[in-house]
Design an enzyme around this catalytic site. Sequence first.
Site, PDB file in Angstrom:
ATOM      1  N   GLU A 288       5.750  -7.160   5.025  1.00 23.97           N
ATOM      2  CA  GLU A 288       5.994  -8.567   4.425  1.00 23.97           C
ATOM      3  C   GLU A 288       6.969  -9.294   5.243  1.00 23.97           C
ATOM      4  O   GLU A 288       6.970 -10.536   5.162  1.00 23.97           O
ATOM      5  CB  GLU A 288       6.556  -8.302   3.034  1.00 23.97           C
ATOM      6  CG  GLU A 288       5.381  -8.290   1.828  1.00 23.97           C
ATOM      7  CD  GLU A 288       6.080  -8.461   0.643  1.00 23.97           C
ATOM      8  OE1 GLU A 288       7.216  -8.592   0.252  1.00 23.97           O
ATOM      9  OE2 GLU A 288       5.354  -8.384  -0.357  1.00 23.97           O
ATOM     10  N   HIS A 309      -5.581  16.362  10.294  1.00 26.81           N
ATOM     11  CA  HIS A 309      -6.828  16.936  10.087  1.00 26.81           C
ATOM     12  C   HIS A 309      -7.750  15.979   9.686  1.00 26.81           C
ATOM     13  O   HIS A 309      -8.678  16.029   9.022  1.00 26.81           O
ATOM     14  CB  HIS A 309      -6.711  18.324   8.996  1.00 26.81           C
ATOM     15  CG  HIS A 309      -5.940  19.288   9.516  1.00 26.81           C
ATOM     16  ND1 HIS A 309      -6.578  20.363  10.201  1.00 26.81           N
ATOM     17  CD2 HIS A 309      -4.558  19.388   9.774  1.00 26.81           C
ATOM     18  CE1 HIS A 309      -5.925  21.337  10.719  1.00 26.81           C
ATOM     19  NE2 HIS A 309      -4.418  20.636  10.483  1.00 26.81           N
ATOM     20  N   LYS A 423      -2.800 -14.571  -5.721  1.00 28.87           N
ATOM     21  CA  LYS A 423      -2.538 -14.793  -6.929  1.00 28.87           C
ATOM     22  C   LYS A 423      -3.068 -16.111  -7.552  1.00 28.87           C
ATOM     23  O   LYS A 423      -3.772 -16.114  -8.800  1.00 28.87           O
ATOM     24  CB  LYS A 423      -0.973 -15.033  -7.146  1.00 28.87           C
ATOM     25  CG  LYS A 423      -0.279 -13.529  -6.874  1.00 28.87           C
ATOM     26  CD  LYS A 423       1.256 -14.198  -7.095  1.00 28.87           C
ATOM     27  CE  LYS A 423       2.281 -12.933  -6.503  1.00 28.87           C
ATOM     28  NZ  LYS A 423       3.528 -13.312  -6.476  1.00 28.87           N
TER      29      LYS A 423
END
Length: 447
Positions: A288, A309, A423
């Site tokens: 951010e 792995h 949003k």
Amino acid sequence: MKENININLKNAGSFISHEEVLALAQQSVRHLGSLDAGTGAGNDFLGWLSLHEDVVKQLDKIEKTAKHLRSVSNTTVVIGIGGSYLGAKAVVEALSHSFSHLLKSKHHDILFAGQNICEDYMSDLLEILDGRDYSVIVISKSGTTTEPAIAFRIIKDHLERKVGKVHAADRIIAITDGTKGALKMLADINGYETFVIPDNIGGRYSVLTPVGLLPIAVSGLDIRSLVKGAHSIADVTRKNKDASTNPALIYAAARNLLLQTGRSVEILTGFTPKLHFFSEWWKQLYGESEGKEGKGIFPASVDFTTDLHSMGQYIQDGQRILFETIISIRNPGKKMTIPQEKEDADQLNYLAGKRLSEVNHSAETGTILAHNDGNVPVIRIDVPELDEFYMGQLIYFFELACAVSGYILDVNPFDQPGVEAYKKNMFALLNKPGFEEAGKKLRERLN
Ligand code: PA5
């Protein structure tokens, strides 16, 4: 006196020279000056710089509230998202028993909500809460974020039906803005105890405010030691203008020089699953803060040896766009040796009597050398042990380095304008009042 965490660039040395790192770090001392003087971008969000000094006055109240929640309940649900959740989650996960929820001894569980809108997660949580005596800490700086607001509405309703409105109010703590926002209003109406998130501290820099400290204290950890750790590393980072002995300046310089060599992805890793959520916190902090204006290193994370792995192949051999930052914990908190076996059918007797940490350290050293051979630069952050003090050091170290690194990149490390895009679309699609027109346009795109 405890020693400090330190940075080791030995395994990045064939990719960036010591001299160039030092030169950029020394140039970056001016960014420390801008932070101190408040003259850089985002200068209205610098409260975190001296938090370790300011928050001391609040520790008594935080500890008293934590004690109260622990006395009236055996579980606390922490509601929040992003910077209002990741710091507490990181510290609690790093320092608690790995199977704390299965421990029989007297124990206070911390559960999290409001960090997603998943119906199954919330249903499962309520099923657990049906059988628990629980409290709630609801955290939202803006007081209006959709995910925690929905979670709080549901959980508040559940708690009020379970223990009644009066007892519920005694077990709900709100951490939010001092004057505005829906959560502040709810807290005032219902008489919840509140803590204030200062205006000049952004979510991802707020772990050393009540946002992080209250849930951490409720989990039973020592918040004074956490704050002390932050304080101690501030002396050798924020206040240290000699770049050669300032690990935050060295780290900020090294990662930006690596970016200039084409390494645009930084993988944070440790050789313990306990750091998993610390990496999540770090990813938010750097993602951010730096990912804007088409710039920034993409912050990724893996847990070793587990992910050797799964992701090990790519790191060793895939596109050469990576560098690694390893948080290397020197001493584990507990002791465990590998037993001898008479038959040695599994051929592990060569390890008998050795501690697991010795094997883990060999895995770490072997991985660093292998990744170097695969053209992956490795930065190592050396940490003596995983405890509150060193978590405090790591938090402040990465916050300060992030601010400096953002200034080196020439971005504002304290805003997050890009977070709004999803949003707006979500509100439009849900026909939130005021978003009707935008909703119409989006639906046309979907046809
Ligand atoms: O770093 C940030 O500012 C964000 O991640 C916020 O913490 C997150 O969006 C939650 O915001 P709020 O605390 O206002 O609910």
